[in-house]
Write an enzyme that holds these catalytic residues in place. Structure first.
Site, short mmCIF file in Angstrom:
data_model
loop_
_atom_site.label_atom_id
_atom_site.label_comp_id
_atom_site.label_asym_id
_atom_site.label_seq_id
_atom_site.Cartn_x
_atom_site.Cartn_y
_atom_site.Cartn_z
CB CYS A 317 -0.96 -0.04 1.18
SG CYS A 317 -0.21 -0.34 2.79
NE ARG A 323 -4.13 1.16 2.16
CZ ARG A 323 -4.06 2.19 1.33
NH1 ARG A 323 -4.99 2.35 0.40
NH2 ARG A 323 -3.08 3.05 1.43
#
Length: 579
Positions: A317, A323
């Site tokens: 990310c 993430r």
């Protein structure tokens, strides 16, 4: 860089997990700080991770004792090399730790916060890697620390502010030379790890702060340096979106990201060749809720690593600590649930490993996230209830693409069940070989099923002889699932650790004496579901006792929040939980 051989049990029970979560919720891990205030506790966590990796793998360690390689990567960065139980592993990594370390030292400034491309999962000889996105101009020129002034600890607010734009014509040539050098080293590292696929979770092409580009990404590299890689733009909401998840009483169903926000400029982009087998309408991605979006992205990643080539995968990310661990952790747990990696670990042990290594030791800022209500960490493990079905199984696609010609799966299982223990009944007609799964000794796929029939007449004769047998009647009457058939008729294999073992040891002939396997097997769909549910239940119970959930504003009736009520049930105080 010592290689691990035999490691004692890690003893990762409820108490160890609770200790880990408590330490995690108190301070962010930083290698350069010696692991933080609880140094002794952090050392125990690091030691347990090495023990758990050593159960199934030979590995080497890249030392990062004082954060000299990366300030917020583990102090012991693990390079998985091969299956620990086999004397010869056909899927052994070809990466040499010394050369890898040299490439890391040369390339680390190419990415934000120095969070270089790091291999974290070994599957079928492929390295699944994680990193941050590409660094911008300001960081490369050494303006470190500026990020902390302006980031406020946010995952998606990086690095440096750029005082001078990359577009400044007076510096364009110098910038180009610098990017050529630094990103050239990054590309060499990716190639050495045999990474071909790069999955970018950013919703932006570049991170913009104060009107300036502070990060970049492979997909917008102006010189097209990454053109030889398969680039996938799969935009996924950042950690701040998960405050909405918490505010909706921890309910992801129906929660849809607002794609019309000004800063969102990275469209979903996936090569058609990677989407054809998934039966997903990718044009609808902006209408998916958080559950469907996460499910579909995970299916895509599993499909990529399950492809026939030998290429690895990079997931990133922006900073690579929100993430990125979400999908790395889901991948690790999904492959484990299939029996393809970490095959000897129990549910509590794989849970400990992924929380400790994928989240804590790689610098997820849980304290900051909890203070803001951005509960992406909790979402990851609660989400396991949505990936228990066979459609998320890496085993499923392997089975279906490689059945031997002329036979159905049911017939193969009938054949094995009927002739187990006989070495003569098969040899006159044909022999059938099964190759052990790359994930761990004793797990099987149909990826390398070898059939040497005496011809179509032999196959027809065998079918005729079985047509009226009790077994055939049973198979036809019960209509058992593919997974059930496999679990009933599967041969087990022993992973030899002797130096005389050869590649042929990984093959068994149906009809020979069954060989016992101490730790792994092919996992059925029902096994997968129960294994993931055990992990999720263990996480919910420990999380509720240590960190707990933040209560949402009470309803007019004063009732407790829905998920909190379910938590109470989950720890056994109010019956069964349906969470």
């Amino acid at each position: 860089m010592a290689a691990a051989r035999g490691c004692p049990p890690a003893g990762c029970g409820d108490r160890a997990l609770a200790e880990l979560l408590l330490e995690f919720s108190r301070a962010q891990y930083r290698a350069k700080d010696g692991g933080g205030g609880g140094a002794a506790k952090v050392e125990r966590i690091e030691r347990r991770c090495l023990e758990l990796f050593g159960r199934d793998y030979r590995y080497s360690v890249i030392p990062n004792a004082h954060g000299e390689v990366c300030a917020h990567y583990p102090r012991h960065i693990v390079l998985l090399e091969r299956d620990a139980g086999a004397a010869r592993d056909p899927f052994e990594s070809t990466v040499q730790v010394g050369k890898l370390q040299d490439l890391i030292n040369r390339s680390k400034m190419a990415r934000c916060r120095g969070r270089f491309v790091c291999p974290v999962i070994l599957y079928k000889g492929k390295h699944i890697c994680r990193s941050a996105t590409l660094a911008g101009w300001g960081e490369l020129y050494g303006r470190t620390g500026y990020n902390y002034i302006f980031s406020g600890g946010s995952d998606d607010a990086w690095a440096d502010a750029e005082d001078i734009s990359e577009e400044d014509s007076a510096l364009r040539n110098a910038d180009s030379q610098l990017f050529d050098k630094v990103r050239g080293h990054d590309i060499k590292l990716l190639r050495y790890l045999s990474v071909r696929y790069i999955c970018d979770l950013m919703v932006e092409n570049k991170k913009v702060k104060f009107g300036l580009n502070v990060t970049s990404s492979e997909k917008v590299d102006k010189a097209q340096r990454y053109a030889d890689f398969t680039l996938l733009s799969i935009p996924y909401p950042g950690c701040e979106f998960f405050k909405e998840y918490k505010d909706r009483d921890y309910t992801a169903e129906g929660l849809i990201f607002n794609w019309k926000q000004d800063y969102v400029d990275a469209p979903l982009s996936i090569p058609v060749s990677l989407t054809q087998s998934l039966n997903i309408d990718w044009s609808e991605y902006q209408s998916w809720d958080l559950v469907q979006q996460t499910q579909n992205y995970l299916k895509l990643l599993i499909s990529i690593i399950n492809s026939d080539d030998d290429s690895g995968l990079l997931v990133h990310c922006i900073s690579g600590w929100d993430r990125t661990p979400l999908f790395i952790s889901l991948l690790r747990l999904s492959l484990w649930a299939d029996g393809l990696i970490h095959a000897s670990l129990e549910p509590s042990e794989i849970l400990y490993l992924t929380v400790a290594y994928d989240w804590f030791l790689f610098g997820h800022m849980l304290v900051d996230r909890l203070s803001k209500g951005e509960e992406i960490f909790f979402f990851c493990f609660n989400f396991l209830k949505h990936i228990t079905s066979e459609e998320f199984s890496a085993v499923k696609s392997q089975r279906r693409k490689s059945l031997p010609p002329g036979f159905t799966l049911e017939e193969i299982c009938m054949l094995q069940q009927r002739d187990r223990g006989s070495t003569t009944s098969l040899s006159s007609d044909f022999s059938l070989g099964l190759e052990s799964s790359p994930g761990a000794a004793g797990s099987f796929t149909y990826e390398a099923v070898e059939l040497m029939p005496a011809g179509a007449q032999a196959q027809a004769a065998w079918r005729k002889s079985c047509a009226s047998s009790p077994q055939a009647v049973l198979w036809n009457r019960t209509q058992q699932s593919e997974d059930r058939l496999l679990s009933t008729g599967m041969v087990e294999a022993k992973s030899s650790s002797s130096s005389s073992s050869t590649h042929s040891d990984n093959f068994l002939r149906i009809g020979s004496s069954p060989l016992e396997v101490p730790k792994s097997r092919l996992v059925t769909a029902s096994d997968r579901e129960s294994r993931l549910e055990e992990v999720r239940s263990a996480f919910l119970a420990s999380y509720s006792r240590t960190i707990g959930l933040k209560a949402v504003p009470p309803s007019p009736s004063g009732a407790i929040g829905g998920l909190l009520e379910q938590f109470v049930r989950g720890v056994g105080l109010r019956g069964s939980s349906t969470l």
